[in-house]
Design an enzyme around this catalytic site. Structure first.
Site, mmCIF file in Angstrom:
data_model
loop_
_atom_site.group_PDB
_atom_site.id
_atom_site.type_symbol
_atom_site.label_atom_id
_atom_site.label_comp_id
_atom_site.label_asym_id
_atom_site.label_seq_id
_atom_site.Cartn_x
_atom_site.Cartn_y
_atom_site.Cartn_z
ATOM 1 N N HIS A 79 0.845 -1.192 0.000
ATOM 2 C CA HIS A 79 0.000 0.000 0.000
ATOM 3 C C HIS A 79 0.882 1.244 0.000
ATOM 4 O O HIS A 79 1.882 1.299 0.718
ATOM 5 C CB HIS A 79 -0.901 -0.002 1.245
ATOM 6 C CG HIS A 79 -1.934 1.073 1.231
ATOM 7 N ND1 HIS A 79 -3.178 0.902 0.671
ATOM 8 C CD2 HIS A 79 -1.895 2.345 1.679
ATOM 9 C CE1 HIS A 79 -3.871 2.013 0.791
ATOM 10 N NE2 HIS A 79 -3.112 2.913 1.396
ATOM 11 N N TYR A 209 -7.819 10.237 5.614
ATOM 12 C CA TYR A 209 -7.757 11.143 6.755
ATOM 13 C C TYR A 209 -8.728 12.294 6.493
ATOM 14 O O TYR A 209 -8.520 13.081 5.560
ATOM 15 C CB TYR A 209 -6.344 11.706 6.936
ATOM 16 C CG TYR A 209 -5.287 10.675 7.254
ATOM 17 C CD1 TYR A 209 -5.293 10.007 8.484
ATOM 18 C CD2 TYR A 209 -4.281 10.371 6.345
ATOM 19 C CE1 TYR A 209 -4.312 9.069 8.788
ATOM 20 C CE2 TYR A 209 -3.297 9.433 6.642
ATOM 21 C CZ TYR A 209 -3.324 8.783 7.870
ATOM 22 O OH TYR A 209 -2.358 7.853 8.175
ATOM 23 N N PRO A 301 -1.478 6.025 18.170
ATOM 24 C CA PRO A 301 -1.712 5.281 16.922
ATOM 25 C C PRO A 301 -1.839 6.162 15.694
ATOM 26 O O PRO A 301 -2.068 5.653 14.599
ATOM 27 C CB PRO A 301 -3.029 4.550 17.214
ATOM 28 C CG PRO A 301 -3.730 5.415 18.209
ATOM 29 C CD PRO A 301 -2.640 5.992 19.070
ATOM 30 N N LYS A 305 3.175 3.625 14.267
ATOM 31 C CA LYS A 305 4.586 3.363 14.523
ATOM 32 C C LYS A 305 4.825 2.266 15.561
ATOM 33 O O LYS A 305 5.917 1.701 15.623
ATOM 34 C CB LYS A 305 5.281 4.641 15.009
ATOM 35 C CG LYS A 305 5.247 5.810 14.035
ATOM 36 C CD LYS A 305 5.997 5.498 12.762
ATOM 37 C CE LYS A 305 6.053 6.707 11.853
ATOM 38 N NZ LYS A 305 6.674 6.401 10.542
ATOM 39 N N TYR A 396 6.604 9.097 7.263
ATOM 40 C CA TYR A 396 5.351 8.338 7.351
ATOM 41 C C TYR A 396 5.622 6.836 7.290
ATOM 42 O O TYR A 396 5.040 6.065 8.033
ATOM 43 C CB TYR A 396 4.436 8.778 6.218
ATOM 44 C CG TYR A 396 3.023 8.239 6.251
ATOM 45 C CD1 TYR A 396 2.181 8.475 7.327
ATOM 46 C CD2 TYR A 396 2.526 7.511 5.169
ATOM 47 C CE1 TYR A 396 0.870 8.012 7.333
ATOM 48 C CE2 TYR A 396 1.224 7.035 5.167
ATOM 49 C CZ TYR A 396 0.407 7.283 6.249
ATOM 50 O OH TYR A 396 -0.890 6.808 6.253
#
Length: 399
Positions: A79, A209, A301, A305, A396
């Site tokens: 992804h 998001y 979250p 990570k 990211y």
């Protein structure tokens, strides 16, 4: 102590059968180090407990390096896209083509745990399930021990050369740290999510998001039939306070289903309230006791990570333990804390940045308006600036 309470000694006792504990166990066992994993939950629970699902490129490399990646290569999905939805419109970032050109692998944590556990057990490893570590004792000696409560409620004890605390922020490893020996860094970000797992196919082919005046909403695919959602709620909201209809209506509103298409709805099979917090201990070594995973540092979250840090720390600790126990070289153990904390703080910084990007103050006063305008400017920069996008992509996916 009675015979009923005595256990045979081992080289390393590992507390916790999550990603950190099981990666560590497999790597030690591969190197001929005798170890045992103590897990307070039943086996069925850890193999079905839904947690993180995005594996960083470095995590995949670690698992490949040690022959632990068969399952994710078989069932994981690569992804590399995220989508932001705001009042100013939507935009996508193909982060796999930005920064270092790295991508995530979507592979639910319970499947990774099952893979690691199966490999550990079939190669002769030992896991004591339903065994609660009560305390880690004598960490300032070269023969620490772990007092346990076994499945039948009887007390027991494991002696070892080293103890690896991979049992989370509320586990025995943290509770057993000597008074005054640790510095705790804690931050409550003042944000609460209702985390949801729905029997519904993904509604978009990206991580979503949504920044909305009513609060954040997030969409993260897990499988072709299961999707993880997050919806921001007021602090103190019970997990069952919202009906399923309200949940889906709120998600559709915040993710702007009217403009971009309604969400695929389905039965909500799991829900939990998450207060976004960060928590780091320094140092991570206390004599013969080492901390890894959430026991070392809890990351919110917001940027996925936690599990990736856990796998990285497990590899670092495994290498250091092998050097010490096999070759008599303690340099890696001495450097373990500082080395891992560098990664932890880098992850904390990006996670904090993401929290501030996706959440804003809810008031209408001048200060709230100022901070919300700053957030809008940050998102606009991420939409238009290639250098900002490259920075985002590197952090990211990176650990």
């Amino acid at each position: 102590m009675t015979d009923r309470q005595t256990r045979s000694a081992t080289d390393v006792v590992i507390l916790g059968a999550g990603p950190a504990g099981l990666v560590l166990g497999n790597l030690l066992q591969n190197s001929g180090i005798d170890c045992v994993v103590l897990e307070r939950a039943e086996r069925a629970h850890i193999q079905t407990r839904a947690r993180a699902g995005f594996l960083a490129a470095n995590t995949v490399r670690i698992l490949e390096r040690h022959g632990l990646a068969e399952g994710l290569h078989r069932s994981g999905r690569v992804h590399s896209t995220c989508e932001f939805r705001t009042a100013d419109g939507r935009f996508r970032l193909d982060y796999g083509g930005l920064g270092r050109g790295e991508r995530h692998t979507v592979y639910p944590q319970q499947q990774l745990v099952t893979d690691l556990l199966t490999r550990f057990l079939t190669s002769g490893g030992r896991v004591d399930f339903a065994t609660e570590a009560v305390a880690v004792l004598d960490t300032d000696s070269d023969r620490p021990s772990v007092a346990v409560r076994e499945a039948d409620e009887h007390p027991g004890r494991w002696a070892a050369r080293y103890v690896a605390g991979c049992d989370g922020r509320h586990g025995a490893a943290r509770r057993s740290l000597p008074a005054g020996s640790v510095r705790r860094h804690h931050c409550d970000h003042g944000v609460t999510w209702l985390g949801l797992l729905a029997e519904a196919p993904p509604s978009l082919d990206a991580v979503g998001y949504a920044v909305h005046e009513r609060g954040f909403a997030g969409h993260m695919a897990r499988t072709s039939e299961i999707t993880r959602y997050y919806v921001q709620c007021e602090r103190g909201t019970p997990a069952d306070a919202w009906s399923e209809e309200r949940i889906w209506d709120e998600l559709d509103l915040r993710m702007r289903g009217t403009e971009y298409g309604p969400l695929h709805r389905g039965r909500v099979v799991e829900r939990a309230v998450v207060d976004l917090e960060s928590d780091v201990l320094e140092p991570l070594r206390h004599g013969s006791l080492f901390l890894a995973g959430d026991a070392a540092g809890l990351v919110s979250p917001c940027a996925a990570k936690g599990a990736n840090l856990a796998v990285l720390e497990a590899e670092i600790l495994a290498g250091a333990l092998v050097d010490d126990l096999v070759h008599g070289d303690s340099e890696g153990l001495d450097a373990y804390s500082a080395r891992c904390l560098a990664y932890i703080w880098r992850a904390q910084e990006f996670s904090h940045w993401m929290i501030r990007l996706l959440h804003g103050p809810s008031g209408s006063d001048g200060t709230s308006s100022f901070h919300n305008s700053l957030r809008r400017s940050r998102i606009a920069s991420l939409r238009t600036s290639r250098s900002h996008q490259d920075w985002f992509a590197e952090h990211y996916v990176g650990v």
